[in-house]
Scaffold this motif. Structure first.
Motif: not given
Length: 282
Positions: A204-223
């Motif tokens: 995400f720090s590469e030259d030319g990266c304008l924006w980024s988002f990084n989301y983890f959906f963690y379902n503990k029940k489903l592991k």
């Protein structure tokens, strides 16, 4: 982490990758079982032995810039001043997030040394959905004549997800996107975390990266963890085919790109030679 194969997630990832000439969007949605594979068990033990902690021990997360300050402040014991309270995460859950990053971007990047402060917990599913929608709706738009040729490839891929009418903008893909993600992970049952890169040694720090988002959906029940990552980049800094793989039309596209990570102590270098969407590593 074991990758859970999903043709729908693969097609969604491809449909969200766009090329507007001056900029590109590289998106990836993958689902992982929290079952450790390969050398992860060894890394798991090392993760605790080096820090002298236990799986249930808690570490402070970074405070999400998107959090409502009303949920992040509380009076100190003395009552004289306010202190900012951050969310916490167990060492075991933190390892899962780091292992997900490693599984996603291996072998080009290693996130083993990522700190808990680089992760945040998102309190609102609605906010996360709105953030994703706002970012993607700005770049997945009806093509003009200059980009119609490239956009036609996108429409072909999107047709795997939509019937009859080919979508021309993000609004025509949005409902299917969240429907598939919800079916895969059960969003309402998830703890949602985000990753804010250190801006030195990751994709995400590469030259030319304008924006980024990084989301983890963690379902503990489903592991299970569903990882949704996306970044907008300047086209000239990232040669790729429309599906996100390194192109074959230019020999220069296969040349490795090395860069220093800025660490005077390790002088480590990271290698970049494939796209995050290239599945040849598996």
């Amino acid at each position: 982490m074991k990758l859970l194969e999903s043709s729908q997630l693969v097609e969604l990832s491809r449909a969200l990758c766009v090329d507007r000439g001056d900029v590109k969007v590289v998106a990836r949605i993958e689902s992982y079982s929290c079952k450790m594979v390969g050398d992860e068990k060894h890394k798991y033990k090392k993760f605790y032995s080096q820090s002298g902690t236990q799986p249930g021990d808690l570490e402070a997360l970074g405070c999400s810039p998107n959090s409502d300050p009303r949920y992040g402040r509380s009076l100190s014991v003395s009552g004289d001043e306010e202190v900012l309270l951050c969310d916490t995460i167990s060492r075991k859950s933190l390892f899962y997030l780091i292992a997900t990053l490693n599984a996603t971007f291996a072998p080009d990047y290693d996130f083993t040394d990522a700190k808990s402060s680089e992760f945040s917990r998102e309190r609102s599913l609605q906010w996360v959905m709105r953030d994703v929608d706002n970012n993607l709706s700005a770049v997945i738009v009806e093509p003009n004549t200059a980009t119609s040729c490239v956009a036609s490839n996108q429409i072909i891929m999107m047709n795997h997800l939509q019937s009859n009418t080919a979508p021309k903008n993000y609004s025509q893909l949005r409902d299917k996107l969240w429907e598939v993600i919800d079916k895969e992970i059960g969003m309402s049952q998830c703890d949602i975390y985000s990753y804010t890169p250190d801006m030195r040694s990751d994709p995400f720090s590469e030259d030319g990266c304008l924006w980024s988002f990084n989301y983890f959906f963690y379902n503990k029940k489903l592991k299970r963890i569903l990882f949704f990552t996306c970044r907008r980049i300047i086209s000239s800094s990232y040669p790729m085919d429309f599906d996100g793989s390194i192109g074959t039309g230019s020999e220069s596209m296969f040349l490795s790109d090395y860069y220093d990570d800025g660490s005077a102590e390790t002088k480590s270098r990271h290698r970049r030679e494939r796209s995050p969407l290239n599945n040849s590593r598996r």
